[in-house]
Scaffold this active site. Structure first.
Site, short mmCIF file in Angstrom:
data_model
loop_
_atom_site.label_atom_id
_atom_site.label_comp_id
_atom_site.label_asym_id
_atom_site.label_seq_id
_atom_site.Cartn_x
_atom_site.Cartn_y
_atom_site.Cartn_z
N SER A 171 4.27 -0.73 2.31
CA SER A 171 3.26 -1.69 1.88
C SER A 171 1.86 -1.19 2.23
CB SER A 171 3.55 -3.06 2.51
OG SER A 171 2.74 -4.05 1.94
N ASP A 195 6.91 0.57 -1.84
CA ASP A 195 6.18 -0.53 -2.46
C ASP A 195 4.78 -0.66 -1.88
OD1 ASP A 195 6.46 -2.33 -4.61
OD2 ASP A 195 6.39 -4.02 -3.23
N HIS A 272 9.67 -7.20 -2.43
CA HIS A 272 8.76 -6.27 -1.76
C HIS A 272 9.51 -5.32 -0.83
CE1 HIS A 272 4.92 -4.79 -0.53
NE2 HIS A 272 4.88 -5.39 0.65
#
Length: 469
Positions: A171, A195, A272
């Site tokens: 992330s 991601d 996610h």
């Protein structure tokens, strides 16, 4: 959804999680083993904690007991470090953290890496700076990268080579890794982005976000590009799983129930975090996760992209293989790769192209295609549209199906006309063919020619074949 809307949702989500952990106290940790930090509600409310970064070291020699890793660890003689300069180094960088929560997956990822390769695993712990409102956390990410670069410089002084570093950023951690790469002018060996964060980064300059120039090779896995992830390519190869948005097995409705259901954390971030779980599964090597280059997900699903000619026939794979298995030089940049996955580990699915050639239709129709083995069946529906018979005497439909088993193990194909009475009652099929891709160009499609599918009367055909493993 606009980027500003995403940021607002993230901030609301932060407030919600905060309300769940009021009064949370620091967990006691083992005195001998290092552990990740934790942020209490008191610290959050007073914002009394400044940015602090610590590093944990895990190797095959201390797999169950992390060691605090500092610049001094490289030269200390009284308490020698488990760090081995001669081995490659994997650097794990977490992203935004809900208040008080440690990334529980860190140990699992480290273990998966160490089982796959004999390496040093350095975990970057910046939880103190990552646990405030999202927009405030974004303000910290470059400073975290600067602090990491100081450690990398010291490691270089002690004999480590930049190309031996492989950063794995989750992330927001992906952009932290990207800025470390920028500071070292793209000479770091590899960055893998799981991601990479989207809010506040999609429209950012490449200096401020991850991009292919940040390392000798950058690969990214996208699983939530419509909410928390980024929707644009950021690496040499970008794997968009199931189109990069909605993952199989994850609930579709995201925020409607955010203030109602308490188990919301895993519910909201399921898409996610799928990138992380798929990556860890790929490290085991139980089955290949292969990406197919294509301009769009829609073209991929229509069966318009079946090969990897841009890579000279070798399709990139998720995992630790050098440059994702790409052997061409120079490596193409910002290549969108698509693949379909299953809903659970090991996430692999075989891609099968269905080609259905039918005579002109007067009405619309819907055909349910089922691929069967003795113990498994997989269905998918295909909509057929009426055609102008004055222009053509046949219509070809193409779609991509998935199956847990390879095509050679599929025993039966079944077609069923599921349309209601106002739809086409009799469908003349000139041919139906199934083939697996990517193929070695020696595979022969399985085809059946010239039959009718009547409403309410399923048609099926048995294949007699043997897998050549």
């Amino acid at each position: 959804m606009s980027q500003q809307h995403n940021i607002i949702l993230l901030c609301l989500f932060t407030v919600f999680i905060t309300s769940l952990v009021l009064g949370l106290e620091n967990n006691s940790t083992d005195e001998e083993c290092a552990d990740l930090n934790n942020t209490t509600w008191q610290e959050y409310r007073q914002r009394s904690v400044k940015l602090q970064v610590q590093y944990l070291l895990l190797t095959r020699r201390n797999l169950d007991c992390a060691q605090t890793f500092t610049q001094q660890s490289l030269t200390e003689t009284e308490q020698p470090s488990y760090f081995n300069i001669s081995r490659p180094t994997k650097v794990i960088v977490h992203g935004y953290r809900a208040l008080g929560s440690k990334p529980s997956w860190v140990k699992d990822l480290a273990v998966a890496l160490l089982r796959a390769q004999d390496v040093n695993v350095v975990v970057v712990d910046w939880i103190y700076g990552a646990s405030f409102a999202y927009n405030l956390v974004v303000e910290n990410y470059k400073e975290v990268a600067v602090q990491i670069s100081v450690l990398i410089n010291q490691m270089q002084t002690n004999g480590c080579k930049l190309e031996s570093f492989h950063f794995i950023g989750i992330s927001l951690g992906a952009h932290v890794a990207g800025f470390v790469g920028t500071l070292f002018e793209g000479k770091i060996g590899r960055i893998t982005a799981l991601d990479p964060a989207g809010p506040m980064f999609k429209g950012a300059d490449t200096f401020d976000r991850l991009d292919p120039s940040d390392a000798l090779f950058v690969d990214a896995i996208h699983t939530d590009s419509d909410y928390f992830g980024i929707s644009i390519p950021v690496g040499h190869v970008d794997f968009f799983l199931n189109g990069g948005k909605d993952q199989t097995g994850c609930a579709r409705s995201r925020f409607a129930s955010i203030l109602v259901y308490f188990p919301v954390y895993g519910y909201v971030i399921c898409d996610h975090m799928r990138a992380l779980h798929v990556y860890m599964s790929a490290l085991s090597g139980s089955c290949p996760l292969i990406g197919i280059p294509c301009s769009s997900y829609e073209d991929f699903l229509k069966g318009n992209c079946l090969d990897c000619d841009i890579f000279k026939g070798t399709c990139p794979t998720i995992g630790l293989s050098e440059n994702s298995g790409i052997t061409v030089s120079p490596i193409p940049k910002e290549q969108r790769l698509f693949l379909l996955t299953s809903s659970s580990t090991p996430f692999c699915a075989h891609h099968i192209l269905l080609r259905l050639e039918v005579s002109p239709l007067d009405k619309s129709a819907e055909v349910e295609v089922t691929l069967r083995t003795e113990s498994l069946r997989k269905e998918q529906r295909l909509r057929l549209s009426p055609t102008d018979s004055s222009r053509t005497d046949t219509t070809m439909y193409r779609t991509v199906l998935t199956h847990p088993l390879p095509l050679c193990e599929i025993q039966t194909i079944e077609l069923k006309n599921t349309g209601a009475f106002y739809r086409q009652g009799d469908i003349h099929v000139k041919s139906v063919c199934v083939s697996e891709f990517p193929s070695n160009r020696q595979d022969v499609p399985l085809c059946v020619n010239n039959f009718h599918i009547r409403r309410g009367a399923p048609w099926f055909h048995d294949f007699v074949q043997v897998c050549d493993y």
